[in-house]
Design a protein around this motif. Structure first.
Motif, PDB file in Angstrom:
ATOM      1  N   GLY A  87       6.939  11.515  25.823  1.00 59.55           N
ATOM      2  CA  GLY A  87       6.425  11.762  24.479  1.00 59.55           C
ATOM      3  C   GLY A  87       7.304  12.689  23.662  1.00 59.55           C
ATOM      4  O   GLY A  87       8.526  12.551  23.614  1.00 59.55           O
ATOM      5  N   ASP A  88       6.674  13.661  22.996  1.00 56.12           N
ATOM      6  CA  ASP A  88       7.403  14.614  22.165  1.00 56.12           C
ATOM      7  C   ASP A  88       8.425  15.406  22.966  1.00 56.12           C
ATOM      8  O   ASP A  88       9.512  15.733  22.464  1.00 56.12           O
ATOM      9  CB  ASP A  88       6.425  15.590  21.498  1.00 56.12           C
ATOM     10  N   ALA A  89       8.090  15.723  24.213  1.00 54.43           N
ATOM     11  CA  ALA A  89       9.024  16.474  25.061  1.00 54.43           C
ATOM     12  C   ALA A  89      10.302  15.675  25.303  1.00 54.43           C
ATOM     13  O   ALA A  89      11.404  16.238  25.334  1.00 54.43           O
ATOM     14  CB  ALA A  89       8.363  16.835  26.386  1.00 54.43           C
ATOM     15  N   LEU A  90      10.184  14.363  25.457  1.00 50.25           N
ATOM     16  CA  LEU A  90      11.356  13.510  25.659  1.00 50.25           C
ATOM     17  C   LEU A  90      12.235  13.505  24.411  1.00 50.25           C
ATOM     18  O   LEU A  90      13.458  13.619  24.503  1.00 50.25           O
ATOM     19  CB  LEU A  90      10.922  12.090  26.004  1.00 50.25           C
ATOM     20  N   LEU A 134       6.037  23.323  20.977  1.00 46.82           N
ATOM     21  CA  LEU A 134       7.418  22.837  20.974  1.00 46.82           C
ATOM     22  C   LEU A 134       8.367  23.791  20.256  1.00 46.82           C
ATOM     23  O   LEU A 134       9.474  24.049  20.728  1.00 46.82           O
ATOM     24  CB  LEU A 134       7.483  21.453  20.324  1.00 46.82           C
ATOM     25  N   GLU A 135       7.931  24.301  19.110  1.00 43.84           N
ATOM     26  CA  GLU A 135       8.832  25.162  18.338  1.00 43.84           C
ATOM     27  C   GLU A 135       9.159  26.449  19.091  1.00 43.84           C
ATOM     28  O   GLU A 135      10.299  26.925  19.068  1.00 43.84           O
ATOM     29  CB  GLU A 135       8.222  25.481  16.977  1.00 43.84           C
ATOM     30  N   LYS A 242       7.440  16.587  11.726  1.00 43.20           N
ATOM     31  CA  LYS A 242       6.989  17.979  11.604  1.00 43.20           C
ATOM     32  C   LYS A 242       6.765  18.633  12.969  1.00 43.20           C
ATOM     33  O   LYS A 242       5.856  19.443  13.156  1.00 43.20           O
ATOM     34  CB  LYS A 242       5.712  18.071  10.748  1.00 43.20           C
ATOM     35  N   LYS A 243       7.642  18.252  13.926  1.00 44.71           N
ATOM     36  CA  LYS A 243       7.565  18.836  15.267  1.00 44.71           C
ATOM     37  C   LYS A 243       8.448  20.071  15.394  1.00 44.71           C
ATOM     38  O   LYS A 243       8.215  20.904  16.265  1.00 44.71           O
ATOM     39  CB  LYS A 243       7.966  17.797  16.333  1.00 44.71           C
TER      40      LYS A 243
END
Length: 244
Positions: A87-90, A134-135, A242-243
């Protein structure tokens, strides 16, 4: 020039491209030798022992030999212990790799940056158990990258006074110089940060929402300044979502 043989060097695969019918050319980030170009002969063959091992975002021990810019991979061993990114981590993992490829010259060692990369990949792989978003995970890596490659001045010193920023004052980051008090005629695109945010960022503390927001502005500015017209695909995707 004599042939060099390196054994069991900690490394991560950043990128790979096909080479001839059965091989791969790898861009790897190693702890003591920096970015290396390695040819993995036969790695595309169905029964190659290298094929299942050469995965991105997984810690490896690699060995190579040769004397040209393109060395020959002789062994690769999966260290294990890092869950796959999803997901976002990838997406964030691909973003980190793009940054390294754009910023790092080949065969310059960046041991501290390698360790920061390892910590960041580990945090992303355990994102569901992390208290940080994440930020908060990405900002320290961006800062380390900029500082280790010489693209960011010290944030905990005012260039005019050589003292620490005053927490309640406003400062601007001036390209090629560093932080100093805001002046009325400063260009509008230069990032403005509070002294407290600068102290927090320098200490690696991104938990304060104001610090996190101001650090985003600063990192985008510094990365854009030095990437110039180079586009990072995953970075733009993450910005659009917007991650980061």
């Amino acid at each position: 020039m004599a042939s060099i043989r390196i054994v069991d060097e900690p490394a991560f695969v950043l990128h790979s491209i096909p080479y001839k019918e059965t091989s791969l050319i790898l861009d790897v980030f190693t702890r003591q030798h920096g970015r290396m170009a390695l040819i993995a002969k036969g790695a595309k063959r169905p029964h190659s022992v290298l094929r299942p091992v050469l995965q991105r975002f997984q810690p490896l021990l690699v060995s190579w030999s040769g004397k040209s810019e393109l060395r020959t991979l002789t062994k690769s061993e999966w260290v294990g212990g890092t869950p796959a990114l999803v997901g976002d981590a990838l997406l964030c993992g691909f973003y980190l790799n793009e940054l390294l490829v754009k910023f790092l010259a080949r065969e310059d060692d960046y041991e501290r940056l390698y360790d920061r990369y390892t910590e960041t990949i580990t945090a992303l792989s355990n994102l569901e158990f992390e208290s940080k978003g994440l930020e908060e995970i990405l900002r320290p890596f961006e800062l380390a990258l900029l500082q280790e490659t010489g693209y960011a001045a010290a944030l905990d010193r005012c260039v005019e006074t050589q003292n620490k920023p005053e927490p309640d004052l406003q400062y601007v980051y001036q390209p090629e110089k560093g932080v100093r008090p805001v002046q009325a005629d400063d260009p509008s695109h230069w990032p403005i940060l509070s002294g407290q945010s600068l102290l927090n960022i320098a200490a690696g503390n991104f938990s304060d929402p104001v610090t996190l927001a101001e650090s985003k502005q600063l990192m985008r500015f510094l990365l854009g300044l030095h990437l110039q017209d180079q586009v990072l695909t995953t970075r733009q995707i993450l910005i659009d979502l917007k991650k980061i």
